[in-house]
Design a protein around this motif. Structure first.
Motif, mmCIF file in Angstrom:
data_model
loop_
_atom_site.group_PDB
_atom_site.id
_atom_site.type_symbol
_atom_site.label_atom_id
_atom_site.label_comp_id
_atom_site.label_asym_id
_atom_site.label_seq_id
_atom_site.Cartn_x
_atom_site.Cartn_y
_atom_site.Cartn_z
ATOM 1 N N SER A 6 0.754 -1.251 -0.043
ATOM 2 C CA SER A 6 0.123 -0.092 -0.266
ATOM 3 C C SER A 6 0.709 1.508 0.715
ATOM 4 C CB SER A 6 -0.853 0.009 1.245
ATOM 5 O OG SER A 6 -0.121 0.494 2.298
ATOM 6 N N PRO A 7 0.541 2.256 -0.981
ATOM 7 C CA PRO A 7 0.686 3.254 -0.428
ATOM 8 C C PRO A 7 2.353 3.997 0.454
ATOM 9 C CG PRO A 7 -0.673 3.662 -2.538
ATOM 10 C CD PRO A 7 -1.465 2.715 -0.711
ATOM 11 N N ASP A 8 1.367 4.140 2.281
ATOM 12 C CA ASP A 8 1.703 4.071 3.310
ATOM 13 C C ASP A 8 2.660 2.700 4.255
ATOM 14 O OD1 ASP A 8 -0.163 2.126 4.130
ATOM 15 O OD2 ASP A 8 -1.563 3.115 4.922
ATOM 16 N N GLY A 9 3.320 2.356 2.958
ATOM 17 C CA GLY A 9 3.357 0.756 3.326
ATOM 18 C C GLY A 9 2.853 0.165 5.015
ATOM 19 N N ARG A 10 1.760 0.314 4.873
ATOM 20 C CA ARG A 10 1.150 -0.866 6.103
ATOM 21 C C ARG A 10 0.905 -2.224 5.669
ATOM 22 N NH1 ARG A 10 -3.532 2.278 8.401
ATOM 23 N NH2 ARG A 10 -3.366 0.429 10.090
ATOM 24 N N PHE A 11 0.740 -2.420 4.369
ATOM 25 C CA PHE A 11 -0.234 -3.096 3.926
ATOM 26 C C PHE A 11 1.062 -3.725 2.639
ATOM 27 C CE2 PHE A 11 -3.577 -0.448 5.800
ATOM 28 C CZ PHE A 11 -3.946 -1.309 6.516
ATOM 29 N N ILE A 12 0.892 -5.224 3.162
ATOM 30 C CA ILE A 12 1.244 -6.380 1.972
ATOM 31 C C ILE A 12 -0.345 -6.239 1.412
ATOM 32 C CG2 ILE A 12 2.326 -8.092 3.153
ATOM 33 C CD1 ILE A 12 3.793 -8.133 0.511
ATOM 34 N N VAL A 13 -0.517 -6.518 -0.200
ATOM 35 C CA VAL A 13 -1.949 -7.388 -0.830
ATOM 36 C C VAL A 13 -0.961 -8.519 -1.525
ATOM 37 C CG1 VAL A 13 -4.175 -6.516 -1.770
ATOM 38 C CG2 VAL A 13 -2.727 -4.786 -0.511
ATOM 39 N N SER A 31 -6.977 8.571 2.384
ATOM 40 C CA SER A 31 -7.361 7.471 2.679
ATOM 41 C C SER A 31 -5.390 7.829 2.385
ATOM 42 C CB SER A 31 -7.812 6.749 1.542
ATOM 43 O OG SER A 31 -9.319 7.106 1.655
ATOM 44 N N PRO A 32 -4.690 7.582 3.317
ATOM 45 C CA PRO A 32 -3.036 6.766 3.566
ATOM 46 C C PRO A 32 -2.989 6.133 2.488
ATOM 47 C CG PRO A 32 -4.125 8.381 5.643
ATOM 48 C CD PRO A 32 -4.960 7.586 4.861
ATOM 49 N N GLN A 33 -3.422 5.099 2.528
ATOM 50 C CA GLN A 33 -3.354 3.415 2.291
ATOM 51 C C GLN A 33 -4.008 3.465 0.702
ATOM 52 O OE1 GLN A 33 -5.826 3.948 4.599
ATOM 53 N NE2 GLN A 33 -7.520 3.923 4.112
ATOM 54 N N GLY A 34 -4.571 4.163 0.120
ATOM 55 C CA GLY A 34 -5.102 4.008 -0.903
ATOM 56 C C GLY A 34 -6.140 3.311 -1.191
#
Length: 448
Positions: A185-192, A238-241
């Motif tokens: 994710s753009p904020d680096g919190r998640f890997i999808v 939405s920081p996570q996009g």
């Protein structure tokens, strides 16, 4: 009398054994033929600030520097060719300092883009199907054909000295389903991660990835066929996009990754049937790649039967998708197999082509096209070869031969379509074939 029965039994057993042997030989031959017929689509990736462009076709990795206007020489101290089998995934890191290539040779190679030197080679236990680089350049993740996502750390990366080759650690798994795409994710919190069983998994990327990722944020469920590609749209609130995905069900879908909620679905297959005069009505048009255009809300979509690309608009306030325009490649059999864009320049890069083409004298081929005006109010235009950045020198490096017949590219598009179906649509096996596959599995781990 008893002896005659025993003799009959031995004859029957012998005939049964011969039948099994013949069937095993047929299955083995079929498996080998399928392996020989595997076609690898051409891939393209663009540096975030457009300083270089990379194309992979078969085992060949080709890089052109737009800053120096020259072909790049790759430096790999491991000796020999960089890859010895088809490359299935290539990707630049968020800031462009790292580049990763991986594929069927079970090698994951990490390159420093400052000098284009391979700084680390990781050996995978299985063939690699997707890669991703963490936003801080400290971790490289890759997925294999058995549905496991692995992670390797690159501590103290400086781009000049190569860290020791690392042993990858398991991060998460999709339970024996081929993983088709990985994205941070753009904020680096998640890997999808997406797979061929219609699932998209959103996982919290842990502070200590080598210990595994145990916290699942959500599942994005709604595709009715395999998911083929993922991308993120940056949204101010939405920081996570917002996540967009494409798949074998001829749709592009948009998701809220926090809740896993399906926000909107765009039926792109129906639009393709209107544009392509020779498209078969009702035919499933697989979405093969998605590329978001920086600094705007446009999404470029590559579709198997479309000679060109489709542009979608994401309306952020209403969280909806709509078809804006179809940009056709006039007069050519150009069906993109991969898309790429950069933060600067407003250009969309496309490649078509494949390797291991059956019934062809050409072992691998690729052709590059560029569309300008995607991020502006101007009409998108397909640039002539002379107008592409890098011009003839770039095309000579990334395409190789310039004089390949158009019919060969059309055959390549059909071969890629068949190959994707063979890879992502689940195969059904008889009990005998399944038992044979179990007996002949080669799961020996490579030496790391």
């Amino acid at each position: 009398m008893e002896g005659a029965k025993m003799e009959d039994a031995r004859v029957e057993e012998c005939e049964h054994d011969n039948s099994n042997t013949q069937e095993d030989a047929q299955v083995e031959e079929s498996e080998q033929n399928n392996k020989d017929m595997e076609v690898a689509p051409a891939l393209i990736s663009v540096h975030p600030t457009r300083s270089s462009v990379a194309v992979a076709v078969g085992s060949d990795l080709r890089v052109f520097s737009l800053l120096d206007n020259c072909a790049v020489t790759l430096v790999d101290d491991s000796g020999g060719a960089s890859h010895n089998d088809s490359i299935r995934c290539i990707k630049y890191g968020t800031n462009g300092k790292l580049f990763v290539s991986a594929g069927d040779d079970k090698l994951v190679k990490v390159w420093s883009t400052d000098c284009w030197r391979c700084i680390s080679t990781v050996i995978s236990e299985k063939r690699v199907s997707a890669v991703a680089i963490s936003n801080d350049d400290l971790h490289v993740c890759f997925a294999d054909k058995f549905g496991v996502v692995w992670v390797v750390d690159l501590p103290g990366f400086g781009g000049t000295e190569a860290p020791l080759n690392k042993k990858a650690a398991p991060l998460l798994a999709h339970y024996c389903s081929i993983i088709t795409s990985l994205e941070f994710s753009p904020d680096g919190r998640f890997i999808v991660s997406a797979d061929r069983d219609f699932k998209i998994r959103v996982t919290m990327f842990p502070t200590k990835p080598l210990d595994g990722a145990h916290e699942i944020q959500s599942f994005c469920l709604g595709h009715t066929e395999f998911v083929s590609c993922l991308a993120f749209i940056c949204a101010p609130d939405s920081p996570q996009g917002l996540l967009v995905s494409g798949g074998g069900d001829s749709t592009v879908r948009m998701w809220d990754v926090i809740s896993g909620t399906l926000l909107d679905t765009c039926e792109v297959g129906a639009k393709v049937e209107q544009v392509e005069s020779d498209a078969t009505e009702g035919k499933c048009s697989t979405v093969t790649d998605i590329c978001t255009i920086p600094d705007c809300t446009l999404i470029a979509v590559a579709i198997q039967s479309l000679r060109g690309i489709m542009l979608l608009t994401c309306d952020l306030p209403s969280r909806t998708l709509s078809v804006t325009k179809v940009v056709s490649i006039i007069g050519e059999n150009f069906v993109p197999t991969s898309l790429g864009s950069s933060i600067s320049g407003g250009l969309l890069w496309m490649v078509t082509g494949a390797s291991n083409l059956p019934c062809s004298d050409v072992s691998s081929l690729s052709r590059v096209k560029v569309i300008s005006g995607c991020a502006s109010e101007q009409e998108p235009v397909v640039l002539a070869d002379t107008e592409i950045p890098g011009g003839a020198k770039l095309l000579e490096k990334l395409q190789g031969s310039m004089s390949i017949d158009e019919k060969v590219f059309l055959a390549a598009a059909d071969a890629v379509k068949t190959a994707m179906c063979n890879l992502l649509i689940k195969k059904q096996y008889s009990d005998e074939k399944r038992e044979f596959r179990k007996r002949t599995r080669n799961d020996k781990k490579g030496t790391q």
